[in-house]
Design an enzyme around this catalytic site. Structure first.
Site, PDB file in Angstrom:
ATOM      1  N   ARG A 106       0.819  -1.221   0.000  1.00  0.00           N
ATOM      2  CA  ARG A 106       0.000   0.000   0.000  1.00  0.00           C
ATOM      3  C   ARG A 106       0.849   1.267   0.000  1.00  0.00           C
ATOM      4  NH1 ARG A 106      -2.668  -0.458   6.061  1.00  0.00           N
ATOM      5  NH2 ARG A 106      -0.738  -0.236   7.266  1.00  0.00           N
ATOM      6  N   ASN A 127       4.914 -11.510   2.576  1.00  0.00           N
ATOM      7  CA  ASN A 127       5.849 -10.903   3.511  1.00  0.00           C
ATOM      8  C   ASN A 127       5.206  -9.877   4.441  1.00  0.00           C
ATOM      9  OD1 ASN A 127       8.633  -9.966   4.434  1.00  0.00           O
ATOM     10  ND2 ASN A 127       7.852  -8.110   3.443  1.00  0.00           N
ATOM     11  N   ASN A 134       3.530  -6.067  13.685  1.00  0.00           N
ATOM     12  CA  ASN A 134       3.287  -6.416  15.092  1.00  0.00           C
ATOM     13  C   ASN A 134       2.591  -5.217  15.732  1.00  0.00           C
ATOM     14  OD1 ASN A 134       3.337  -7.372  17.703  1.00  0.00           O
ATOM     15  ND2 ASN A 134       5.421  -8.151  17.549  1.00  0.00           N
ATOM     16  N   SER A 136       6.938 -15.697  12.035  1.00  0.00           N
ATOM     17  CA  SER A 136       7.577 -15.083  13.195  1.00  0.00           C
ATOM     18  C   SER A 136       7.620 -16.067  14.352  1.00  0.00           C
ATOM     19  CB  SER A 136       6.799 -13.836  13.630  1.00  0.00           C
ATOM     20  OG  SER A 136       7.238 -13.377  14.889  1.00  0.00           O
ATOM     21  N   LYS A 137       8.665 -15.966  15.143  1.00  0.00           N
ATOM     22  CA  LYS A 137       8.786 -16.799  16.340  1.00  0.00           C
ATOM     23  C   LYS A 137       7.650 -16.556  17.317  1.00  0.00           C
ATOM     24  CE  LYS A 137      10.509 -13.369  19.182  1.00  0.00           C
ATOM     25  NZ  LYS A 137      10.050 -12.928  20.517  1.00  0.00           N
ATOM     26  N   TYR A 158      -1.433 -10.307  16.264  1.00  0.00           N
ATOM     27  CA  TYR A 158      -0.253 -10.693  15.502  1.00  0.00           C
ATOM     28  C   TYR A 158       0.118 -12.147  15.765  1.00  0.00           C
ATOM     29  CZ  TYR A 158       4.543 -10.376  13.672  1.00  0.00           C
ATOM     30  OH  TYR A 158       5.719 -10.575  12.973  1.00  0.00           O
ATOM     31  N   THR A 188      15.725  -4.143  11.931  1.00  0.00           N
ATOM     32  CA  THR A 188      15.036  -3.489  10.832  1.00  0.00           C
ATOM     33  C   THR A 188      14.676  -2.064  11.257  1.00  0.00           C
ATOM     34  OG1 THR A 188      12.846  -4.161  11.636  1.00  0.00           O
ATOM     35  CG2 THR A 188      13.994  -5.689  10.134  1.00  0.00           C
TER      36      THR A 188
END
Length: 264
Positions: free
Chosen positions: A42, A93, A97, A143-144, A156, A191
């Site tokens: 987006r 991808n 969170n 994700s862990k 999440y 990141t």
């Protein structure tokens, strides 16, 4: 090693994040390998990213899309399929969170699911006829948190748990078409979003240090380059007999014995 990705049409969602984000890093690596990235996101940054790739001689397309809207997803996949006539890989991808915990509203929880999980389903749904033709493959970024929990992020965590369920379900569902489905599971990776989060904490430096100390391999965070490298290998035909797998790129964060973290 030549991954034989040249000319492959790779649909990737969430690749228009800030420079240095996981999606943007994967996007750049796809271009370097000669793949043709078809970006769904987006954020208008995608236009600039694709323009710069094209200036380097890389064929690419950007479809500005709100992935919580099924109609926009369908339109994006139609645009990509009409332009190239095929789809070889889908990399889901998208991931935010968003901190929707038990104190969140029904609407907030559902919106988290739509962004972080339902978008994966919809993109694969509309790409599937082309994946069947190409005997392509699917890679979900997980994700862990789906396995360890985190606290105060029910939306999440539920989404990422669902993503792992979909990964295995699709591996079973599509095996007769020769379509592979795998997930890359990430723990602590540096990141722009992680940097922003750390800066919001009153004790950010201390928190960051305590996190890094808990990563067994070399006591450092996973780089986005390391994640991108694992992604590209997994979608390539160099990984042609790998399906239904959860591939951890986490420096041993999730599985290794905590005794590794104690001083002798």
């Amino acid at each position: 090693m030549d991954l034989n990705l040249r000319g492959k049409i790779v649909v990737i969602s969430g690749a228009a994040g800030k420079e240095g984000s996981i999606g943007e890093t994967i996007l750049q690596r796809l271009g370097e390998e000669g793949a043709i990235p078809a970006v769904i996101d987006r954020n208008s940054r995608g236009f600039d990213y694709v323009k710069k790739l094209q200036q380097k001689g890389v064929d690419a397309v950007f479809c500005q899309t709100d992935v919580t809207d099924p109609e926009q997803i369908e339109k994006a996949l139609n645009t990509i399929s009409k332009k190239y006539g095929r789809i070889d890989v889908v990399i889901n991808n998208v991931g935010v969170n968003d901190g929707v915990g038990l104190d969140g509203s029904y609407e907030e929880f559902m919106n988290s699911l739509k962004l972080n999980m339902v978008s994966y389903f919809m993109i694969v749904k509309y790409a599937l006829p082309f994946l069947i033709t190409s005997k392509g493959n699917i890679l979900n970024i997980g994700s862990k948190v789906a396995l360890t929990g985190q606290g105060r992020t029910s939306g999440y965590a539920a989404s990422k748990g669902g993503v792992l369920g979909l990964t295995r379900e699709w591996a079973v569902d599509l095996i007769h078409y020769g379509i592979r489905s795998n997930a890359i599971i990430i723990a602590e990776s540096w990141t722009p979003s992680y940097d922003t989060w750390i800066r919001t904490l009153p004790n950010g430096e201390e928190k960051l240090k305590s996190i890094i100390e808990k990563i067994p391999l070399e006591n450092r965070m996973t780089s986005t380059d390391e994640i991108a490298n694992a992604c590209l290998f997994t979608i390539s035909d160099r990984s042609s007999h790998t399906t239904g797998q959860f591939i951890f790129v986490d420096g041993g964060y999730v599985h290794l014995d905590r005794s590794l973290l104690t001083d002798e």
